[in-house]
Design an enzyme around this catalytic site. Structure first.
Site, mmCIF file in Angstrom:
data_model
loop_
_atom_site.group_PDB
_atom_site.id
_atom_site.type_symbol
_atom_site.label_atom_id
_atom_site.label_comp_id
_atom_site.label_asym_id
_atom_site.label_seq_id
_atom_site.Cartn_x
_atom_site.Cartn_y
_atom_site.Cartn_z
ATOM 1 N N ARG A 159 0.664 -1.291 -0.092
ATOM 2 C CA ARG A 159 0.173 -0.055 0.058
ATOM 3 C C ARG A 159 0.903 1.274 0.024
ATOM 4 O O ARG A 159 0.499 2.379 0.726
ATOM 5 C CB ARG A 159 -1.026 -0.010 1.246
ATOM 6 C CG ARG A 159 -1.770 -1.099 1.086
ATOM 7 C CD ARG A 159 -2.984 -0.844 0.049
ATOM 8 N NE ARG A 159 -3.996 -1.892 0.297
ATOM 9 C CZ ARG A 159 -4.204 -3.147 -0.182
ATOM 10 N NH1 ARG A 159 -3.109 -3.644 -0.913
ATOM 11 N NH2 ARG A 159 -5.305 -3.786 -0.122
ATOM 12 N N SER A 228 -10.794 -0.721 3.511
ATOM 13 C CA SER A 228 -9.845 -1.172 4.660
ATOM 14 C C SER A 228 -9.478 0.153 5.205
ATOM 15 O O SER A 228 -8.839 0.965 4.590
ATOM 16 C CB SER A 228 -8.854 -1.837 4.415
ATOM 17 O OG SER A 228 -9.099 -3.413 3.975
ATOM 18 N N GLU A 324 -4.777 3.467 6.791
ATOM 19 C CA GLU A 324 -4.591 3.047 5.376
ATOM 20 C C GLU A 324 -5.375 4.388 4.321
ATOM 21 O O GLU A 324 -4.830 4.726 3.427
ATOM 22 C CB GLU A 324 -5.153 1.926 4.985
ATOM 23 C CG GLU A 324 -4.538 1.181 3.522
ATOM 24 C CD GLU A 324 -5.876 1.144 2.540
ATOM 25 O OE1 GLU A 324 -5.674 1.920 1.373
ATOM 26 O OE2 GLU A 324 -6.732 0.255 2.665
HETATM 27 N N1 EPU Z 1 -10.383 -11.625 10.000
HETATM 28 C C1 EPU Z 1 -11.327 -11.550 11.317
HETATM 29 N N2 EPU Z 1 -12.511 -11.229 11.229
HETATM 30 C C2 EPU Z 1 -13.227 -10.663 10.379
HETATM 31 C C3 EPU Z 1 -12.723 -10.543 9.154
HETATM 32 C C4 EPU Z 1 -11.175 -10.980 8.802
HETATM 33 O O1 EPU Z 1 -10.664 -11.952 12.086
HETATM 34 O O2 EPU Z 1 -14.283 -10.469 10.396
HETATM 35 C C5 EPU Z 1 -9.335 -12.073 9.745
HETATM 36 C C6 EPU Z 1 -9.158 -13.592 9.675
HETATM 37 O O3 EPU Z 1 -8.092 -14.001 9.952
HETATM 38 C C7 EPU Z 1 -8.755 -13.560 7.990
HETATM 39 C C8 EPU Z 1 -7.947 -12.091 7.966
HETATM 40 O O4 EPU Z 1 -8.533 -11.358 9.030
HETATM 41 O O5 EPU Z 1 -8.275 -14.467 7.453
HETATM 42 C C9 EPU Z 1 -7.851 -11.451 6.509
HETATM 43 O O6 EPU Z 1 -9.218 -10.895 6.303
HETATM 44 P P1 EPU Z 1 -9.308 -10.546 4.640
HETATM 45 O O7 EPU Z 1 -8.920 -11.825 3.856
HETATM 46 O O8 EPU Z 1 -10.745 -10.203 4.626
HETATM 47 O O9 EPU Z 1 -8.418 -9.551 4.115
HETATM 48 P P2 EPU Z 1 -7.806 -8.228 4.899
HETATM 49 O O10 EPU Z 1 -6.468 -8.537 5.140
HETATM 50 O O11 EPU Z 1 -8.859 -7.574 6.187
HETATM 51 C C10 EPU Z 1 -6.942 -7.306 2.682
HETATM 52 C C11 EPU Z 1 -6.921 -5.770 2.127
HETATM 53 C C12 EPU Z 1 -8.197 -5.570 1.326
HETATM 54 C C13 EPU Z 1 -8.245 -6.670 0.413
HETATM 55 C C14 EPU Z 1 -8.471 -8.217 1.039
HETATM 56 C C15 EPU Z 1 -8.256 -9.194 -0.165
HETATM 57 C C16 EPU Z 1 -5.550 -4.397 3.495
HETATM 58 C C17 EPU Z 1 -5.610 -3.373 4.550
HETATM 59 N N3 EPU Z 1 -6.782 -4.717 3.163
HETATM 60 O O12 EPU Z 1 -7.893 -7.270 3.758
HETATM 61 O O13 EPU Z 1 -8.083 -4.285 0.684
HETATM 62 O O14 EPU Z 1 -9.609 -6.538 -0.568
HETATM 63 O O15 EPU Z 1 -7.064 -8.362 1.734
HETATM 64 O O16 EPU Z 1 -7.226 -9.387 -0.579
HETATM 65 O O17 EPU Z 1 -4.567 -4.884 2.881
HETATM 66 C C18 EPU Z 1 -8.717 -2.139 1.229
HETATM 67 O O18 EPU Z 1 -7.459 -2.021 0.869
HETATM 68 O O19 EPU Z 1 -9.201 -1.020 0.783
HETATM 69 C C19 EPU Z 1 -9.001 -3.160 0.865
HETATM 70 C C20 EPU Z 1 -10.582 -3.713 1.112
#
Ligand code: EPU
Length: 336
Positions: A159, A228, A324
């Protein structure tokens, strides 16, 4: 060129706080840019899906609206698309899927413009812009010329890019070159896509990404949000092992440099914020990393919720969550 005065920020930021923007200038091409008065340094905005105007904005805002795509073939297998910054990102992804050009299908449904994509090196489902970026064309306010940055010079990180640091406030991205492939190149390692077969078509992957994203993330047209809100923190492996002793089961993703990325969503979720609200600002019930504005959200409500989340997470895990999203004060400066 089109110049608009005293605009509601709701039209220019998908978080839709009810602040005002003094001036919004739309430029279409190089001629417009060269005619632009840049004596007071403008603030650059795409579609406002990662920017929140906390206060009434006094700096003039510039948006680039040119949105053409020019296609050229590098060889039989690789195609270079020169895309103007004003095109909607998801529209670009859709065009590439129709043309069966592989490379950005995992980045479907990411809100925002093509010009905003390199600034924070957008990424999702195991792919990021840096993977397919050929160059970024950048117009400098001072010299009034366009400079082409190759991927190394863009300094892409998680990012992150040179456009957030050394080049912040110095100019505007006018086009992005991306290299796509005619040969099938599925990236299916990420949770959510890992059930798809290796033989999946580009359209299958695109559709699965849309289904997965829509099931977890709110549509900003229905519920105001900026995706995010915090970055996923990165800690050392030693810190991760310590954390794991205290909180067995804490998820962590090893990076190639040995550090570990912790999902901010997990840290926030564990602190009980899923569905929590502070007046009209809250944590989205299905993905607490996404802050939402239920309609009449106020800057104070947002800032106090952000501070509460940061404090709770810091107290529990000694991890500082960094926003972010771009949070701007009245002079277009980053607030926190
Ligand atoms: N999780 C929880 N509770 C929840 C949701 C998630 O504990 O309610 C934990 C789980 O362990 C899960 C992990 O968080 O495995 C990761 O969650 P998710 O796969 O939804 O991805 P994220 O890391 O929260 C990132 C990006 C998103 C992108 C997704 C999919 C960042 C800050 N965010 O989210 O990007 O769509 O991966 O690749 O890197 C954005 O940048 O605006 C964005 C939405």
């Amino acid at each position: 060129m089109r110049i608009l005065h005293d605009q509601p920020a709701e039209l220019y930021s998908t978080f839709r706080l009810k602040t005002r923007l003094a001036t919004v200038i739309e430029v279409r091409n190089l001629t417009d840019l060269q005619q632009l008065d840049t004596s007071s340094v403008p603030l650059v905005l795409g579609e406002g899906s990662n920017t929140i105007f906390l206060e009434d904005q006094s700096r003039p805002i510039v948006r680039f609206t040119g949105a053409s795509i020019t296609e050229s073939w590098m060889d039989a297998a690789r195609c270079l698309l020169h895309v103007e910054a004003g095109l909607n990102w998801h529209q670009l992804v859709t065009v590439t899927v129709v043309k069966q050009l592989w490379g950005i299908e995992n980045l479907a449904l990411i809100p925002g413009s093509v010009g905003a994509a390199p600034v924070q090196n957008i990424g999702a489902y195991g792919v990021e812009l840096a993977d397919i970026c050929a160059y970024v064309d950048y117009f400098h306010w001072q010299t009034k010329t366009i400079q082409r940055f190759n991927p190394d010079e863009c300094n892409f990180g998680y990012r992150d890019s040179v456009f957030k640091h050394q080049l912040a406030g110095k100019g505007i991205i006018v086009a992005v070159g991306i290299i796509l492939s005619k040969a099938s190149k599925p990236v299916l390692s990420y949770y959510g896509l890992d059930k798809l077969p290796e033989t999946s078509s580009i359209r299958d992957i695109y559709q699965q990404v849309i289904v997965t994203r829509s099931s977890k993330l709110p549509d900003y047209r229905e519920l105001a949000n900026c995706g995010s809100f915090f970055k996923n923190p990165v800690i050392s492996n030693a810190e991760f092992l310590q954390l794991n002793e205290k909180y067995p089961g804490v998820p962590g993703f090893k990076l190639t440099n040995g550090q570990v990325k912790i999902p901010a969503a997990w840290l926030i979720d564990q602190q009980g914020f899923k569905g929590y609200s502070n007046n009209d600002i809250g944590c989205y019930p299905k993905q607490p990393l996404v802050l939402v504005n239920y309609g009449n959200g106020q800057t104070e409500d947002l800032l106090s919720l952000v501070a509460l989340i940061q404090n709770k997470v810091n107290q529990a895990y000694q991890i500082v969550l960094e926003p972010e999203v771009r949070l701007l004060d009245s002079n277009g400066q980053q607030y926190v």
